[in-house]
Design a protein around this motif. Structure first.
Motif, PDB file in Angstrom:
ATOM      1  N   ALA A  51      -4.546   2.150   3.587  1.00  0.00           N
ATOM      2  CA  ALA A  51      -5.539   1.407   2.798  1.00  0.00           C
ATOM      3  C   ALA A  51      -4.864   0.313   1.979  1.00  0.00           C
ATOM      4  N   SER A  53      -5.900  -3.625  -0.365  1.00  0.00           N
ATOM      5  CA  SER A  53      -6.857  -4.644  -0.813  1.00  0.00           C
ATOM      6  C   SER A  53      -6.432  -6.018  -0.294  1.00  0.00           C
ATOM      7  N   THR A  69     -12.754  -0.710  -1.607  1.00  0.00           N
ATOM      8  CA  THR A  69     -11.518  -0.212  -0.979  1.00  0.00           C
ATOM      9  C   THR A  69     -10.986   0.995  -1.738  1.00  0.00           C
ATOM     10  N   PHE A  70     -10.800   0.864  -3.063  1.00  0.00           N
ATOM     11  CA  PHE A  70     -10.241   2.004  -3.803  1.00  0.00           C
ATOM     12  C   PHE A  70     -11.260   3.142  -3.923  1.00  0.00           C
ATOM     13  N   ASP A  98      -1.606   4.752   0.526  1.00  0.00           N
ATOM     14  CA  ASP A  98      -1.895   3.572  -0.296  1.00  0.00           C
ATOM     15  C   ASP A  98      -0.843   2.526   0.049  1.00  0.00           C
ATOM     16  N   VAL A 101      -3.334  -0.975  -2.436  1.00  0.00           N
ATOM     17  CA  VAL A 101      -4.685  -1.026  -3.010  1.00  0.00           C
ATOM     18  C   VAL A 101      -4.608  -1.537  -4.438  1.00  0.00           C
ATOM     19  N   LYS A 115       2.641   1.758  -2.014  1.00  0.00           N
ATOM     20  CA  LYS A 115       2.076   0.491  -2.497  1.00  0.00           C
ATOM     21  C   LYS A 115       3.119  -0.624  -2.511  1.00  0.00           C
ATOM     22  N   GLY A 162      -9.887  -1.450   4.159  1.00  0.00           N
ATOM     23  CA  GLY A 162      -9.546  -2.623   3.352  1.00  0.00           C
ATOM     24  C   GLY A 162     -10.637  -3.655   3.467  1.00  0.00           C
TER      25      GLY A 162
END
Length: 335
Positions: A51, A53, A69-70, A98, A101, A115, A162
């Protein structure tokens, strides 16, 4: 006889008319070749959902706001999404990642924190990510798959979440296959006709603004990609190296696969394309890759749902190869 001839002979000698199990026979042959055996097994099936953004989502290309998305990642963590129910139904392990995101999640054992950043930049006027971020995402995707392969898993699929990522996928497809953007853009999350035209206009403008970008897959991915798409690209490359059966989901997963394919064309031998998405560009993308999807259910959800729904068919392919009687063993006359 070569291994391929031996597998084909085994398939042809089952108690059935030649070729009568159709696409299941093709899948059985492919899986047996991937595993280099006459008795393939699908062990610890796994789906990974990446996932991230997207900055481009803020340009009005989606029917949904970016925060979905989140919110959907939280839904995955709570077991409430389509991918949760389908993986549970078919006993498939599910890993959530993640990749980037725009939200800080509480630590959760069900979520891998990989991330890269809090979402990409909008690629309308600048590159979605830096060269370093793109490389980092690819390496992270590879590492996640290597860790899953180490558990004994030999069949894996990838999904994504996303808002805005059909825009990324469409531009990646357009650039890497040299196809006009109009032929690659679909309705995504379900935009209306005005929003659809707006989406095309924005993506055309973005391509013009990055006229210097060649068809080099790394450059295209860095300029127009998402962190989840780059991570998935790395994941595909790693899964092929590990000789896993690759289940390819819909449009976005296929765009990530296309990037990986342009980096290493050998990965196609390991890939089973699970379904043809209702997203406009997907049929064309599959044609350009010269592959046939297993299913066409007019799905366009992403999340890896196509992989989860198609997995029982792969099980059927392996099961008939291993368990069905041959003409000889059953004492049935061959024609």
């Amino acid at each position: 006889m070569t291994l391929q001839e031996q597998i084909q002979h085994k398939i042809n000698n089952k108690t059935k008319p030649l070729g009568s199990l159709g696409r299941l026979e093709e899948a059985a042959l492919q899986i047996a070749l991937i595993q280099e055996t006459l008795t393939p097994e699908l062990v610890r099936p796994h789906i990974v959902v990446f996932a991230a953004s997207h900055g481009i989502a803020n340009e009005g290309v989606s029917a949904y706001p970016s925060e979905v998305t989140f919110q959907m990642v939280l839904n995955f963590l709570n077991g409430g999404a389509a991918i949760n129910v389908f993986t549970k139904q078919n006993n498939i392990d599910l890993t959530l990642v993640d990749a980037g995101v725009d939200h800080d999640f509480e630590p959760d054992e069900k979520l891998i924190d990989a991330k890269i950043n809090h979402g990409t930049k909008s690629f309308l006027n600048q590159s979605a990510m830096t060269k370093e971020e793109c490389q980092q995402a690819i390496e992270k995707g590879k590492e996640i798959v290597k860790n899953i392969a180490a558990t004994g898993c030999n069949v894996i699929g990838f999904g994504e979440m996303g808002i805005g990522n059909t825009s990324s996928a469409a531009v990646i497809m357009s650039k890497l296959l040299n196809i006009t953007i109009e032929d690659c853009v679909g309705k995504g999350t379900g935009v209306n006709p005005d929003q659809y035209q707006n989406k095309i206009n924005i993506l055309q403008k973005a391509i013009l603004n990055h006229a210097e970008v060649s068809s080099d897959p790394m450059q295209v991915l860095q300029t127009f990609g998402g962190f989840e798409i780059a991570m998935m690209c790395g994941a595909f490359l790693s899964a092929a190296e590990e000789k896993m059966v690759l289940m390819v989901d819909g449009f976005i997963a296929s765009a990530a696969f296309l990037c990986a394919f342009k980096l290493n064309s050998a990965i196609k031998d390991f890939a089973i394309f699970c379904h043809q998405s209702e997203e406009k560009g997907h049929q064309l993308l599959l044609e350009k890759l010269n592959v046939k999807p297993l299913l066409n259910l007019d799905m366009r959800l992403g999340e890896g749902t196509g992989c989860a729904v198609a997995f029982p068919l792969l099980k059927s392919a392996v099961t008939f190869l291993n368990e069905m009687a041959s003409f000889e063993s059953a004492g049935v006359s061959d024609k």
